[in-house]
Write a protein that holds these residues in place. Structure first.
Motif: not given
Lengths: 44, 158
Positions: B47, B75, B79, B86, B91-92, B95-96, B151
């Motif tokens: 990102d 989300l 996933m 992944l 992490l989701q 990052c969200f 990451w």
């Protein structure tokens, strides 16, 4: 027609699905030349 | 996709690995463009590299589609139900949070996928790609790093 199209978003949001969808549309309709390039990283 | 490669000693492993991947992919995209291929799609990079796009691709006709969602449970389910890829819910979420809050960059357009099917998102993306006026020339200053997720451990943005 674009030179480059970037797709961003969090993991699992559908970036690859959208990318593949765009690739399919443009390829099937033969409108433009296109290349689906997945910048797939070797994630840690 | 970048083939596997060795990491030299005495370098930051994460920084080196991410840099090799990014620079190889940019070189590949530029080569495709040089060969006359259009609509080259780039995705799945760190990102933090989103901030580099307006610098690296200035002078080209490019657009960035930013996918956002206001429903973390949607989300989570996407996933959970993905066929491969992944599975990392922490992490989701992180990052969200970063991506949803971040202001749009140059030539970036947002699609909110909340309660939409993949076909609806695709239709919206096609309209945006076809109809959005984007800039070729502009001045650009990179936003602060802490607006992005990375990451790479040593970037301290996880």
């Amino acid at each position: 027609m674009r030179d480059f199209i970037f797709i961003i978003g969090t993991s699992g949001i559908g970036k690859t699905t959208l990318g593949k969808g765009l690739f399919y549309i443009i390829r099937v309709l033969s409108l433009n030349k296109i290349w689906f390039l997945n910048l797939e990283y070797l994630k840690m | 996709m970048v083939p596997e490669f060795g990491i030299p000693e005495n370098v930051d492993e994460g920084v080196f690995e991410e840099q090799v991947c990014w620079e190889c992919c940019v070189a590949q995209m530029m080569k495709f463009h040089e060969m006359g291929i259009k609509n080259i799609i780039g995705s799945d990079f760190d990102d933090l590299r989103t901030a580099d796009i307006p610098d690296v691709f200035k002078g080209y006709n490019y657009i960035t589609i930013k996918l956002t969602c206001n429903d973390l449970s949607q989300l989570h389910n996407q996933m959970k139900n993905r066929k491969n890829g992944l599975l990392d819910y922490e992490l989701q979420r992180k990052c969200f949070d970063k991506i949803n809050k971040r202001p749009l960059l140059i030539n970036e357009v947002e699609i909110d996928i909340t309660n939409k099917t993949s076909q609806q998102v695709l239709d919206e993306a096609v309209k945006i790609i076809d109809n959005t006026e984007t800039l070729i020339e502009y001045s650009y200053q990179k936003p602060k790093k802490d607006l992005f997720y990375s990451w790479v451990f040593s970037n301290r943005l996880r």
